[in-house]
Structure formats: C-alpha cells, structure tokens
Design an enzyme around this catalytic site. Structure first.
Site, PDB file in Angstrom:
ATOM      1  N   SER A  32       0.812  -1.221   0.000  1.00  0.00           N
ATOM      2  CA  SER A  32       0.000   0.000   0.000  1.00  0.00           C
ATOM      3  C   SER A  32       0.843   1.269   0.000  1.00  0.00           C
ATOM      4  O   SER A  32       0.349   2.336  -0.366  1.00  0.00           O
ATOM      5  CB  SER A  32      -0.946   0.013   1.206  1.00  0.00           C
ATOM      6  OG  SER A  32      -0.226   0.144   2.411  1.00  0.00           O
ATOM      7  N   LYS A  89       0.831   4.744   6.808  1.00  0.00           N
ATOM      8  CA  LYS A  89       0.345   5.560   5.704  1.00  0.00           C
ATOM      9  C   LYS A  89       0.995   6.947   5.762  1.00  0.00           C
ATOM     10  O   LYS A  89       1.646   7.305   6.732  1.00  0.00           O
ATOM     11  CB  LYS A  89      -1.179   5.707   5.762  1.00  0.00           C
ATOM     12  CG  LYS A  89      -1.955   4.396   5.615  1.00  0.00           C
ATOM     13  CD  LYS A  89      -1.899   3.843   4.213  1.00  0.00           C
ATOM     14  CE  LYS A  89      -2.747   2.585   4.065  1.00  0.00           C
ATOM     15  NZ  LYS A  89      -2.146   1.399   4.684  1.00  0.00           N
TER      16      LYS A  89
END
EC number: 3.4.21.-
Length: 212
Positions: A32, A89
C-alpha cells in the site's frame, strides 16, 4: 550465573526503554505504500523494515510544530477498523484542512443522510462542519487524514475517515532494505502518481506534538 542473569535483565530493560522512547524496527507488510516502501512486495514478496520514532501527542499550548506531525510524514497507527492491527500511511491533511477525496465514502451524496452516529469513521457525531457537502471532508480537531502511496491498493482515510492523533504510534524516519541500504523515508512517487491522491485545501495549523 547471577551476574549474567542480572546483566541480561538490565540489557533487556534498556532495549525495551529505547524501543518505547526513541526508536524501533517495524515490518512493512503489503504494497500500500509502494513505491516508497516495500516496492517489490507484490511481485517478489520482498518487504521493507522501517526505523520509527515513537510519537507523543502533547496539547499544552506550546508552539512545537517543528517536531509535530506534518503533511507528507509517514506514520504508523492503530487501525480504527481493526484495533489490534497497525497500519502505515502518509499524512495528507491536518486538522482544519479541507479534503476532497479521490475516492471513497465521502463522494457518496447519500452518506451524510444515511450516516449513523458512533461509526468508526473519524468524524465526530453532531459536527455539522465535518461534512459540509458531498465530496468534501473537513478534518476534525485532533485528527489527520492518511493515505497510502499506492492508490491502486490501499485501505486508508478514503475508506475509514480521518484518524485521531491518539491512534498514531510512531513516525517512520528510515527504511532498511539490506545491511548497506539504509535511507531516509521520503516520497518516491512520480508526479502522475502524486496527482492521484485527494486534493487538500490547507486550513488552520496543527496541534503541537513531539517525537521523542
């Protein structure tokens, strides 16, 4: 035996203290955050390790933004949708910023009308300013908006909303790929990939915070 046992316990305590207050290694699973982190995870299964600096949120009115969370930082956090799992993230927006998501729940015109109180979406119940209009989210006080660098394969704020700063555990500062491959965590996306993320209109400044 007692001597070595005592030294072993002392060394273990010192390592735990360093981990909790200064720096530790964490494994980056999945793709990701590719190409910045684990760029070969999908093709070869090779995943990176990052050195992270524990994060301490301090709301004491002091101007310490130099050491606080900034737009563009890569952070690890407890997932609001999976409380026992850690995520990693990039911080895209801070509290007070307007976010126009590239995808996700906020783009659904019926979301505001159908939203139920108490949902783990990062938006406070009864806050009329959080969702002013379909397709726009105002990041609430004490929250940040996070997104994965790999917009094709990421589960982030577009899906679960802004996250509380209280869920943030650490800031990733170095990435380690092999014995001689330590480098600072940056942003390796090209211009086209960066344009695929949500559009952000900056608002008021962030709450002071420190990294130990």
């Amino acid at each position: 035996f007692v001597f070595w046992g005592t030294n072993g316990i002392a060394a273990l305590c010192a390592m735990v203290w360093l981990r909790d207050h200064y720096i530790e290694f964490q494994h980056v699973r999945g793709s990701s955050m590719a190409p910045t982190l684990s760029p070969q995870a999908h093709e070869t299964g090779t995943e990176d390790w990052v050195l992270v600096r524990p994060y301490l949120h301090r709301n004491n009115g002091q101007d310490n933004n130099k050491h606080g969370i900034q737009r563009g930082d890569v952070v690890t956090f407890w997932k609001p949708s999976e409380p026992r799992e850690m995520g990693i993230k990039r911080v895209v927006a801070l509290e007070g910023d307007e976010v126009w998501p590239a995808r996700g729940y906020a783009r659904d015109p019926s979301f505001r009308e159908n939203r139920l109180g108490g949902l783990p979406d990062g938006l406070p119940d009864g806050d009329e300013n959080a969702l002013e209009e379909p397709g726009k989210v105002v990041v609430p006080y004490g929250h940040v908006w996070v997104e994965g660098d790999n917009w094709r394969k990421t589960w982030d704020s577009n899906d679960f909303g802004p996250i509380s700063k209280g869920l943030i555990k650490a800031k990733a500062v170095w990435v380690w790929r092999d014995w001689f491959g330590v480098e600072r965590v940056g942003d390796l996306r090209d211009k086209k990939e960066r344009n695929m993320r949500s559009r952000v209109v900056e608002g008021r400044s962030e709450i002071p915070a420190v990294f130990l």
